[in-house]
Design a protein around this motif. Sequence first.
Motif, PDB file in Angstrom:
ATOM      1  N   LEU A  26       0.872  -1.285   0.141  1.00 42.79           N
ATOM      2  CA  LEU A  26       0.042   0.052  -0.026  1.00 42.79           C
ATOM      3  C   LEU A  26       0.989   1.253  -0.012  1.00 42.79           C
ATOM      4  O   LEU A  26       0.731   2.247  -0.530  1.00 42.79           O
ATOM      5  CB  LEU A  26      -0.857   0.080   1.167  1.00 42.79           C
ATOM      6  CG  LEU A  26      -2.025  -1.074   1.083  1.00 42.79           C
ATOM      7  CD1 LEU A  26      -2.789  -1.341   2.381  1.00 42.79           C
ATOM      8  CD2 LEU A  26      -3.027  -0.507   0.063  1.00 42.79           C
ATOM      9  N   ILE A  29       1.917   1.978  -3.424  1.00 44.44           N
ATOM     10  CA  ILE A  29       0.862   2.435  -4.295  1.00 44.44           C
ATOM     11  C   ILE A  29       0.589   4.126  -3.995  1.00 44.44           C
ATOM     12  O   ILE A  29       0.307   4.801  -5.112  1.00 44.44           O
ATOM     13  CB  ILE A  29      -0.492   1.896  -3.941  1.00 44.44           C
ATOM     14  CG1 ILE A  29      -0.470   0.285  -4.501  1.00 44.44           C
ATOM     15  CG2 ILE A  29      -1.851   2.456  -4.410  1.00 44.44           C
ATOM     16  CD1 ILE A  29      -1.521  -0.516  -3.916  1.00 44.44           C
ATOM     17  N   TYR A  30       0.666   4.550  -2.835  1.00 47.31           N
ATOM     18  CA  TYR A  30       0.343   5.688  -2.491  1.00 47.31           C
ATOM     19  C   TYR A  30       1.658   6.624  -2.453  1.00 47.31           C
ATOM     20  O   TYR A  30       1.489   7.851  -1.927  1.00 47.31           O
ATOM     21  CB  TYR A  30      -0.546   5.789  -1.215  1.00 47.31           C
ATOM     22  CG  TYR A  30      -1.732   5.232  -1.383  1.00 47.31           C
ATOM     23  CD1 TYR A  30      -2.939   6.359  -2.118  1.00 47.31           C
ATOM     24  CD2 TYR A  30      -2.191   3.960  -1.033  1.00 47.31           C
ATOM     25  CE1 TYR A  30      -4.203   5.581  -2.172  1.00 47.31           C
ATOM     26  CE2 TYR A  30      -3.412   3.689  -1.297  1.00 47.31           C
ATOM     27  CZ  TYR A  30      -4.282   4.331  -2.223  1.00 47.31           C
ATOM     28  OH  TYR A  30      -5.555   3.703  -2.547  1.00 47.31           O
ATOM     29  N   THR A 521      -4.866   3.815  -9.537  1.00 45.54           N
ATOM     30  CA  THR A 521      -4.580   3.483  -8.175  1.00 45.54           C
ATOM     31  C   THR A 521      -5.247   2.167  -7.704  1.00 45.54           C
ATOM     32  O   THR A 521      -4.908   1.363  -7.187  1.00 45.54           O
ATOM     33  CB  THR A 521      -5.068   4.637  -7.173  1.00 45.54           C
ATOM     34  OG1 THR A 521      -4.339   5.755  -7.701  1.00 45.54           O
ATOM     35  CG2 THR A 521      -4.493   4.095  -5.992  1.00 45.54           C
ATOM     36  N   ASN A 522      -6.683   2.020  -7.871  1.00 45.76           N
ATOM     37  CA  ASN A 522      -7.420   1.084  -7.593  1.00 45.76           C
ATOM     38  C   ASN A 522      -7.087  -0.386  -8.127  1.00 45.76           C
ATOM     39  O   ASN A 522      -6.978  -1.528  -7.576  1.00 45.76           O
ATOM     40  CB  ASN A 522      -8.875   0.973  -7.796  1.00 45.76           C
ATOM     41  CG  ASN A 522      -9.442   1.833  -6.675  1.00 45.76           C
ATOM     42  OD1 ASN A 522      -9.333   1.833  -5.431  1.00 45.76           O
ATOM     43  ND2 ASN A 522     -10.758   2.765  -7.166  1.00 45.76           N
ATOM     44  N   TRP A 525      -4.080  -1.626  -6.226  1.00 45.19           N
ATOM     45  CA  TRP A 525      -4.555  -2.575  -5.037  1.00 45.19           C
ATOM     46  C   TRP A 525      -5.059  -3.593  -5.379  1.00 45.19           C
ATOM     47  O   TRP A 525      -5.094  -4.854  -4.730  1.00 45.19           O
ATOM     48  CB  TRP A 525      -5.515  -1.366  -4.392  1.00 45.19           C
ATOM     49  CG  TRP A 525      -6.124  -2.050  -3.006  1.00 45.19           C
ATOM     50  CD1 TRP A 525      -5.278  -2.227  -2.045  1.00 45.19           C
ATOM     51  CD2 TRP A 525      -7.588  -2.367  -2.646  1.00 45.19           C
ATOM     52  NE1 TRP A 525      -6.229  -2.725  -1.062  1.00 45.19           N
ATOM     53  CE2 TRP A 525      -7.425  -2.627  -1.333  1.00 45.19           C
ATOM     54  CE3 TRP A 525      -8.676  -2.197  -3.348  1.00 45.19           C
ATOM     55  CZ2 TRP A 525      -8.556  -2.879  -0.705  1.00 45.19           C
ATOM     56  CZ3 TRP A 525      -9.774  -2.297  -2.545  1.00 45.19           C
ATOM     57  CH2 TRP A 525      -9.898  -2.731  -1.423  1.00 45.19           C
ATOM     58  N   HIS A 526      -5.822  -3.908  -6.360  1.00 43.82           N
ATOM     59  CA  HIS A 526      -6.508  -5.195  -6.772  1.00 43.82           C
ATOM     60  C   HIS A 526      -5.152  -6.305  -7.117  1.00 43.82           C
ATOM     61  O   HIS A 526      -5.310  -7.449  -6.887  1.00 43.82           O
ATOM     62  CB  HIS A 526      -7.421  -5.116  -8.146  1.00 43.82           C
ATOM     63  CG  HIS A 526      -8.728  -4.041  -7.738  1.00 43.82           C
ATOM     64  ND1 HIS A 526      -9.235  -3.404  -8.762  1.00 43.82           N
ATOM     65  CD2 HIS A 526      -9.495  -3.949  -6.449  1.00 43.82           C
ATOM     66  CE1 HIS A 526     -10.195  -2.729  -8.214  1.00 43.82           C
ATOM     67  NE2 HIS A 526     -10.257  -3.022  -6.815  1.00 43.82           N
ATOM     68  N   TYR A 710      -7.222   2.577   3.032  1.00 38.73           N
ATOM     69  CA  TYR A 710      -7.023   1.293   2.070  1.00 38.73           C
ATOM     70  C   TYR A 710      -6.362   0.302   2.912  1.00 38.73           C
ATOM     71  O   TYR A 710      -6.496  -1.028   2.823  1.00 38.73           O
ATOM     72  CB  TYR A 710      -6.128   1.499   0.746  1.00 38.73           C
ATOM     73  CG  TYR A 710      -7.289   1.924  -0.211  1.00 38.73           C
ATOM     74  CD1 TYR A 710      -7.707   0.945  -1.134  1.00 38.73           C
ATOM     75  CD2 TYR A 710      -7.615   3.447  -0.270  1.00 38.73           C
ATOM     76  CE1 TYR A 710      -8.367   1.371  -2.392  1.00 38.73           C
ATOM     77  CE2 TYR A 710      -8.336   3.554  -1.327  1.00 38.73           C
ATOM     78  CZ  TYR A 710      -8.953   2.916  -2.271  1.00 38.73           C
ATOM     79  OH  TYR A 710      -9.648   3.075  -3.404  1.00 38.73           O
ATOM     80  N   THR A 711      -5.691   0.573   3.902  1.00 38.84           N
ATOM     81  CA  THR A 711      -4.808  -0.363   5.044  1.00 38.84           C
ATOM     82  C   THR A 711      -6.413  -1.070   5.717  1.00 38.84           C
ATOM     83  O   THR A 711      -6.350  -2.346   6.095  1.00 38.84           O
ATOM     84  CB  THR A 711      -4.183   0.345   6.006  1.00 38.84           C
ATOM     85  OG1 THR A 711      -2.903   0.825   5.224  1.00 38.84           O
ATOM     86  CG2 THR A 711      -3.658  -0.612   7.193  1.00 38.84           C
ATOM     87  N   THR A 714      -8.069  -3.301   3.332  1.00 42.58           N
ATOM     88  CA  THR A 714      -7.112  -4.614   3.093  1.00 42.58           C
ATOM     89  C   THR A 714      -7.170  -5.458   4.232  1.00 42.58           C
ATOM     90  O   THR A 714      -7.446  -6.851   4.299  1.00 42.58           O
ATOM     91  CB  THR A 714      -5.707  -4.182   2.947  1.00 42.58           C
ATOM     92  OG1 THR A 714      -5.829  -3.247   1.725  1.00 42.58           O
ATOM     93  CG2 THR A 714      -4.914  -5.488   2.704  1.00 42.58           C
TER      94      THR A 714
END
Length: 721
Positions: A26, A29-30, A521-522, A525-526, A710-711, A714
């Motif tokens: 994560l 990603i960010y 971004t999503n 995450w996927h 998102y943490t 997840t």
Amino acid sequence: MRIIYSFLALLLFVGPTTFAQKEITLESIYDGTFRQERLQSLRSLNNGDEYVVQNYDRAANTMTVDVYSYKTGEKTRTLINSAAIEGLQYFQGYELSNNETKALLSTNNEQIFRRSSRGIYYVYDLNNKAIVKVSENKIQEPTLSPDGTMVAYVFENNIYIKHLESGDTEQITTDGEINSIINGVTDWVYEEEFAFVRAFDWNADSNKIAFLQFDESEVPEFSMDLFKKDLYPTQDVFKYPKAGEKNADVSLHIYDLNTKQSMPVNLGKEYEYLPRLEWTKKANILSVQALNRYQNDLDLIFVDAAANTSKVVLNEKDEAYIDITDNLTFLNDNSFIWTSEKDNWNHIYHYSKEGKLINQVTKGNWDVTDYYGFDQRTGRIYFQSTENGSINRDVFSIKMNGKNKAQLTQKRGTNSADFSSDFSYFINSYTSARTPYEFTLIDSKTGKKVRDIKDNKALLEQLKPYNLSSKEFSTLNVNGNDLNMWMIKPQNFDPTKSYPLLMFQYSGPGSQSVTNSFYGTNDYWHQMLAQQGYIVACVDGRGTGYKGADFKKVTQKELGKYEVEDQIQAAKQLGAESYIDAERIGIWGWSYGGFMSSNCLFKGNDTFAMAIAVAPVTSWRFYDSIYTERYMTTPQENASGYDDNSPINHVDKLKGDFLLVHGSADDNVHVQNTMQMIEALIQANKQFDWAIYPDKNHGIYGGNTRLHLYTKMTNFIKENL
């Protein structure tokens, strides 16, 4: 599952032993690790051979507007340099006058709502290098007159004109009042749902301004507490018409700079909405688009400002609703180009100045998805469409008579164009599921590439160690319709094993989540979830866009019925696959997608084991009038449509695990939605998880907010799916 077409959108072509797989986190990603190179916002100059780009020198803290050649990409000169402007070292944005002799420079901008802002503005003369401050106050929507001698703007709901030569300021409205009367800019609901802020327009001769006035004195108020770090919270209070409630009364006016008089315009009958106004090529003829409250009966009206008369030149009706666009284009003879879904697909039409149909320019079982403009010299129209598949986009040109259509882009995926002012060139932005953004210069006449501008090959190299999974596109036949779908499987996928499935969707009217485009971004995450053993899939159900108006508008008056049925049935069909564990299917979404994921978990409690809803609508009774009534009419007329499909009324069906998230300062989908849902769940004695992000709006971002969110999501998935 019936596969109609399928292809692997492979990101990498490396052997499995070439790299040890690197794990997505994560944090990566960010923190910008996977950020794509983009082309800076550019503006074509009138000569058609050059464009300008705004550049920032971080070390010197200076801003420049530099000129580049389309053909070579080489910088030819600097148009504006903040270091050379006495008393103004820095600016944030710029707009050039029509004749490119002056520039409007913005500083100290502050956001109001999604599209609106206010700031301090200056007019810079590119010839004599003089600079004029428009106002000492932070103002909205300053706009140079076509002749470049004046600036019109809005301050505290009134319209002013700054005369640049004399320095005088003229106030043309005086009744503006916060939360009561607005002149020249839109109210909250127009800004959000009709997607515009500036509600005034100069005519071609720079001697008249048409503007809208909003009387929102009787519109109900909404208030939000802002907690910040102070001892006492503050409160933001603004007018927000919810479904079925009183809208602002909107009227049209024309101010004559010669007589110094403002004239109300009689449109012939009362309209609920005036979502567009634009002067035509004739200086005294104003066009206005006017809608009824249902938004299914639209009049295009021509107002003769000299005679103070109005005439409906085009009327369009639809059983469901009519989308408002910015595609209306006037030709030199005041005939006009219009787009419409009246044959079930969105196409381009040409009308005479009297509103008589000359011809339908484009035809076919595909949608025009963007209209770029009309070249007066060649008589060609430029547009983007789904002709090569609803998940793809290509750029085309066509003659006004509908003949000699030419496809100008060749790579399958998502192509979009930014044309030079004379339509000689366009910069093509191309992406696909296997290709991050590539920018190339294309000759508009031949479709041939002139030069490469920028690509993201470095990002592809950077991604190789992650050995990302392919994105598989297909269609799934659900409830009698072939629905677009993508699926991401773990890289080491074994068809003899059984995997948990997480479904993602948005599902709102006319939307599209299954597109042949590179990762956002999503998507990363996927991919991270796929690396951890999950299959992730997305299905665009009925009500989504780009498969014809009938497919899109089938959900009319029953938002959340057919879309939910499709997601539940799609999950059942996917769960029947040997490699998917039907007992471990989850779904998530944001905004409309949160409304959907909540409904799916409740109504599909035998199918979904888990759901995450971020910033969801929980009852359409809580949402704004324009959006909601477009699809649902009013709750007074359609109570069952509102209540039967609102998740807040189905909390008793909850069996699985549910995470509910909202920002407390969401001016769009109010946190009221989540609070009411929480109370309903509590009274139904249902256990669930929830989180409120203080002072965060509909986007729920800022600082570590997204990382934290998102943490949380997840961890919730890993614990419950």
